[in-house]
Scaffold this active site. Structure first.
Site, PDB file in Angstrom:
ATOM      1  CB  THR A  11      -0.949  -0.026   1.219  1.00 28.36           C
ATOM      2  OG1 THR A  11      -1.813  -1.164   1.087  1.00 28.36           O
ATOM      3  CG2 THR A  11      -1.808   1.228   1.295  1.00 28.36           C
ATOM      4  CG  HIS A  39      -1.106   0.289  -4.268  1.00 25.33           C
ATOM      5  ND1 HIS A  39      -1.036   0.065  -5.627  1.00 25.33           N
ATOM      6  CD2 HIS A  39      -1.356  -0.928  -3.711  1.00 25.33           C
ATOM      7  CE1 HIS A  39      -1.222  -1.227  -5.873  1.00 25.33           C
ATOM      8  NE2 HIS A  39      -1.404  -1.858  -4.719  1.00 25.33           N
TER       9      HIS A  39
HETATM   10 ZN   LIG Z   1      -0.303  -2.449   4.885  1.00 27.11          ZN
END
Ligand SMILES: [Zn+2]
Ligand SMILES: [Zn+2]
Length: 331
Positions: free
Chosen positions: A39, A42
């Site tokens: 993440t 991201h």
């Molecule tokens: Zn995470």
């Protein structure tokens, strides 16, 4: 102090910033270990919502070194930080769906996180960990909490067959949870080293591809857990579920990414296509499992790195075969 900050989409760097002062209801945490998550990559690329500029890092544990007004947590206590802070009064919170809180300000996404020497953090989201716990293990509570929620949704039963798609940290944690639940587990990953690790962690079978997985279990799996967050495995997941089976999507694809699934196949074989988002009420359970040593974590730690190397590690893809890289802010 030093902190690794997302200054804007596409721009991450480690910079000198003031040590935060804990507000009322917050604690000041000396970060011991903070995992680099997919993440974070991201967020850097604008594929997951965030509010830069801010310090990244949402998978961390540390030591309480200061308390804001109204907080009585003991200084010196080791805690894991649940980054998600629900508001308690929006319509989703009032229905008990706290992970869907519209006002969630997640630490490391919406406010300064754990890739720093210190972090000011909401005290009520800090969960106590044992004083003798390996600090590196504390950094796994958040990903394990997210995985527990996904496995709660998939609800594997003893004796069922479960396929785990993807051999990253979420896949390796999901594998272990399903083995502990009494399921027969197959890990599907192209990486030979991850296949070997999956077997060490209790997988009954491993496969490199959808075709190879189907050859081993021709009827498919009762539960398929997608942990890779890539188009191919999301599309393969329902095809690998047996009739009447379940699919849970735990992997994170970039926002806006679409995939092709065949609704008629889902309908005709009544395959449930489910998804799981973050960690509602599961951080404490994750902390309990990790504190009790029930999850094997050492084999999931690919490397540790100092804060000075965190920005480059986030800006580059995970290394081949890498499962989890963990930043140690104080070296
Ligand atoms: Zn995470
Ligand atoms: Zn809310």
């Amino acid at each position: 102090m030093k902190a690794t900050r997302l200054l804007d989409i596409g721009n991450v760097r480690t910079a000198e910033v003031p040590v935060p002062v804990p507000a009322p209801g917050e604690v000041l945490i000396r970060v011991e270990a903070c995992g680099i998550c997919g993440t974070d990559r991201h967020l850097l690329h604008g594929e997951f919502p965030s509010r830069p500029p801010l310090t990244l890092g949402h998978e961390f544990a540390g030591i309480v070194v200061g308390c804001g007004e109204g907080v009585s947590l003991a200084e010196g206590a080791r805690v894991t930080c649940d980054p998600n802070t629900w508001c308690g009064h929006c319509e989703n919170c009032l229905r008990g769906r706290v992970n869907l809180c519209v006002n969630n300000v997640a630490t490391g996404l919406g406010r300064d996180g754990g890739f720093a020497e210190f972090c000011a953090f909401p005290a009520h989201k800090a969960h106590l960990l044992p004083a003798d716990l390996d600090p590196l293990h504390g950094a796994f509570c958040e990903p394990l909490a997210c995985t527990i929620h996904g496995i709660d949704i998939g609800a594997p039963k003893a004796g069922e067959r479960v396929m785990i798609l993807g051999g990253g940290v979420i896949g390796m944690l999901a594998l272990q949870l399903c083995v502990l639940a009494g399921a027969e587990v197959m890990l599907v990953t192209r990486s030979a080293s991850k296949q070997a690790l999956g077997q060490r962690l209790g997988a009954a079978d491993v496969a490199a591809t959808e075709e190879a997985a189907r050859a081993i279990w021709p009827k498919g799996a009762d539960l398929v857990v997608e942990c890779a967050g890539v188009v191919d495995t999301v599309e393969a997941a329902p095809r690998l579920a047996r009739s009447g089976g379940r699919v849970v999507i735990l992997g994170v694809l970039p926002a806006g990414q679409t995939v092709r699934v065949e609704p008629f196949d889902l309908l005709f074989r009544e395959v449930q296509f489910l998804s799981s988002f973050i960690n509602p009420f599961t951080q404490e359970r994750a902390a309990a499992m990790i504190s009790a040593g029930r999850i094997k974590l050492d084999p999931l730690i690919s490397r540790t790195l100092p804060l000075d190397e965190a920005a480059a590690a986030i800006a580059n893809p995970a290394r081949p075969g890498e499962i989890r890289a963990i930043v140690l802010p104080r070296g």
